[in-house]
Design an enzyme around this catalytic site. Structure first.
Site, mmCIF file in Angstrom:
data_model
loop_
_atom_site.group_PDB
_atom_site.id
_atom_site.type_symbol
_atom_site.label_atom_id
_atom_site.label_comp_id
_atom_site.label_asym_id
_atom_site.label_seq_id
_atom_site.Cartn_x
_atom_site.Cartn_y
_atom_site.Cartn_z
ATOM 1 N N ARG A 1 1.525 15.663 17.047
ATOM 2 C CA ARG A 1 0.597 16.494 16.383
ATOM 3 C C ARG A 1 0.709 16.490 14.718
ATOM 4 O O ARG A 1 1.607 17.087 14.426
ATOM 5 C CB ARG A 1 0.431 17.881 16.647
ATOM 6 C CG ARG A 1 -0.594 18.845 15.926
ATOM 7 C CD ARG A 1 -1.071 19.980 16.957
ATOM 8 N NE ARG A 1 0.172 21.097 16.659
ATOM 9 C CZ ARG A 1 -0.105 22.092 17.239
ATOM 10 N NH1 ARG A 1 -1.364 22.592 17.916
ATOM 11 N NH2 ARG A 1 1.021 23.009 17.318
ATOM 12 N N ASP B 1 4.094 30.557 17.267
ATOM 13 C CA ASP B 1 3.813 29.666 16.175
ATOM 14 C C ASP B 1 2.938 30.174 15.261
ATOM 15 O O ASP B 1 2.762 31.654 15.200
ATOM 16 C CB ASP B 1 3.407 28.388 16.341
ATOM 17 C CG ASP B 1 2.111 28.266 16.934
ATOM 18 O OD1 ASP B 1 1.235 29.382 17.047
ATOM 19 O OD2 ASP B 1 1.661 27.164 17.542
#
Length: 542
Positions: free
Chosen positions: A163, A444
């Site tokens: 990603r 996150d």
């Protein structure tokens, strides 16, 4: 020392072990990507501002009338699954730290999404040495000893996906023609240039997760990046695959269009659910009816989340690609068996909900959750995927997608939890850690973002707690001070970074509108990042 053309400036040194990653040829490839696509990228970012301005004035998001023909057409479908992507029932995610890469690849999951985005803090060493670690993992030369313990790659590791950062983030330490390159193009370009041919030779391929998109034209931009990159390296067109995270409210209205734009490269969509909650609040910031209760109350079963999940599964299976479920962020609670069992029961229930809804796979953040998720999917999904479950019973309207009704209360505990999460995460991120354990959850940036915009909206609309206290900047300031003292004592946290985080959050809750992304705001505080040349430190031609 590598020498680049004078139009290309690195403002940070290349680590000795990364000279082959940032070779002259690789950086010149990045320059091609930048010069070809950065103008379009910036135009698309400006379009986001126009959409936000219209939302603020009361114009609702809807399915686009100009792309109705794409949604209605039965004649198109996406590319078939690439090697290793037919069965994705459990995917593990995490940053590109060397030990974590080995542990994730060895976890027993079907795939591993190596993350340069929200579970990563984009320090120069994290970005560049992360590329080294993936380069070595692909070539099975990543084995190492850390702290006296041996880490070795297993015989059958998980399939690797990467990603990159979203379109909005720059890479301030690489300037091309005086401007910072897009973080997306930097992360994608280095990985693709250095590894695509090797991955294909080994029977896999260059596979990506694509984050934070808000419009199908942003997906078209990725598709064009893929086509040019493949051609430039002389590889077979269509070898790249991209799974798009549907994690913004505007993207939820354009799922089919996003698949259509990427159809020769698409490997499906993913419910990026925590960022989706953040986007839902942020995009509808001007509307008091969109004020939510405590973050813990915004579950996958509330109306707008349920509608989004059902539409995503239907859309993906209609076009024959994977409909990936969301993240379970729990981590084992080693010193409390009862609490641990309650946490794992939540994971089982979440995964059962996903597989019975028709998802083809799911995400976990910790290796200990892989078997739990795998057992649920093995029991309930006998084939490699569930593309055959078309969900033709589903009808989702634009009003259902934007439905702000979430039952629950705002409590002082909820306020404190948001303050603590935001301070803890921001301080850790500034220190170089983007994957942070908070209350036995591996968090996150999305968690901190929800916390930030919730605190902002509670102040903006003078919300009251269930005990009758009005949430004001002065009320929050006391909590910021108290929670800062607690967070500053946590292991691995620098008190000076807590101070920066507290001052930042104090400013955010008083602002007319919240910033788009805290990662953009705090980037200047990362080691080696200054303000010269669009975010870089003093220029140098290495």
């Amino acid at each position: 020392m590598t020498s680049f053309p004078k139009e290309i400036h690195l403002t940070a040194p290349i680590p000795s072990e990364a000279q082959h990653i940032l070779s002259k040829e690789a950086v010149e490839f990045l320059a091609i990507l930048h010069r070809t696509f950065d103008g379009r990228r910036l135009e698309l970012l400006e379009n986001r501002k126009k959409v936000q301005a219209e939302l603020d004035k009361g114009k609702p998001l809807t399915f686009l009338p100009e792309t109705q023909h794409i949604r209605d057409s039965p004649s198109w479908s996406c590319a078939p699954p690439a090697p290793g992507l037919e069965d994705r029932r459990v995917e593990i995610t995490g940053p590109t730290d060397r030990k974590m890469v080995i542990n994730a690849l060895n976890s027993g999951s079907k795939t591993f999404m190596a993350d340069f985005e929200d579970s990563n803090s984009p320090t120069w060493s994290n970005m560049v040495l992360g590329q080294v670690n993936l380069y070595d993992a692909i070539r099975r030369q990543i084995d190492c000893e850390i702290g006296g313990k041996q880490y070795k790659l297993s015989e059958n590791p998980a399939v690797l996906l990467v990603r990159p950062r979203g379109w909005h983030l720059p890479e301030p330490r690489l300037l091309i023609d005086g401007k910072p390159i897009s973080g997306s193009l930097f992360d994608f370009g280095l990985y693709f240039f250095n590894n695509a041919a090797e991955l294909l030779k080994r029977g896999s391929g260059p596979y990506f997760y694509l984050p934070k998109m808000e419009h199908h034209l942003e997906a078209r931009l990725w598709n064009d990046v893929f086509a040019l990159s493949t051609s430039h390296l002389g590889l077979k067109q269509g070898c790249i695959r991209g799974t798009v995270l549907i994690e913004t409210l505007p993207a939820a209205f354009q799922m089919e269009e996003i698949l259509y734009e990427l159809r020769e490269h698409s490997s499906g969509l993913n419910c990026g659910r925590w960022d989706y909650i953040f986007s839902f609040i942020k995009k509808q910031r001007a509307h008091k009816e969109c004020v939510f209760p405590d973050r813990s109350e915004v579950s996958m079963t509330v109306p707008f989340m349920d509608a989004y999940v059902r539409l995503l599964i239907q859309t993906c299976h209609k076009r024959k690609v994977a409909a990936m479920g969301g993240m379970s962020a729990q981590i084992p609670i080693k010193n409390d068996a009862d609490a641990n069992e309650r946490a794992m029961a939540k994971v089982r229930a979440d995964k059962l909900r996903e597989v019975t809804a028709g998802h083809d796979g799911t995400w976990v953040a910790h290796p200990a959750l892989v078997k739990i998720a795998m057992d649920i999917f093995n029991e309930n999904m006998k084939g490699p995927n569930q593309y055959h479950i078309r969900r033709e019973d589903v009808t989702v309207t634009d009003k259902q997608i934007a439905d702000p009704s979430v039952p629950g209360k705002i409590t002082e505990k909820g306020v404190r939890d948001n303050v603590s999460a935001a301070l803890s995460y921001c301080a850790a991120w500034i220190s170089g850690n983007g994957c942070v354990p908070i209350n036995y959850l591996m968090e996150d940036a999305a968690t901190a973002e929800i916390a930030r915009v919730q605190l902002w909206q509670w102040v903006k609309y003078s919300s009251k707690t269930d005990s009758g206290k009005t949430i004001t900047p002065s009320y929050l300031q006391t909590i910021f001070s108290e929670e800062s003292s607690k967070v500053s004592k946590l292991p691995g946290i620098d008190p000076s970074h807590v101070k920066i985080a507290s001052e930042y959050m104090s400013g955010q809750v008083k602002a007319e509108w919240p910033s788009d992304f805290l990662t953009s705001d705090l980037l200047v505080h990362l080691e080696g990042v200054g303000t010269v040349g669009g975010g870089g430190s003093k220029k140098s031609n290495l």
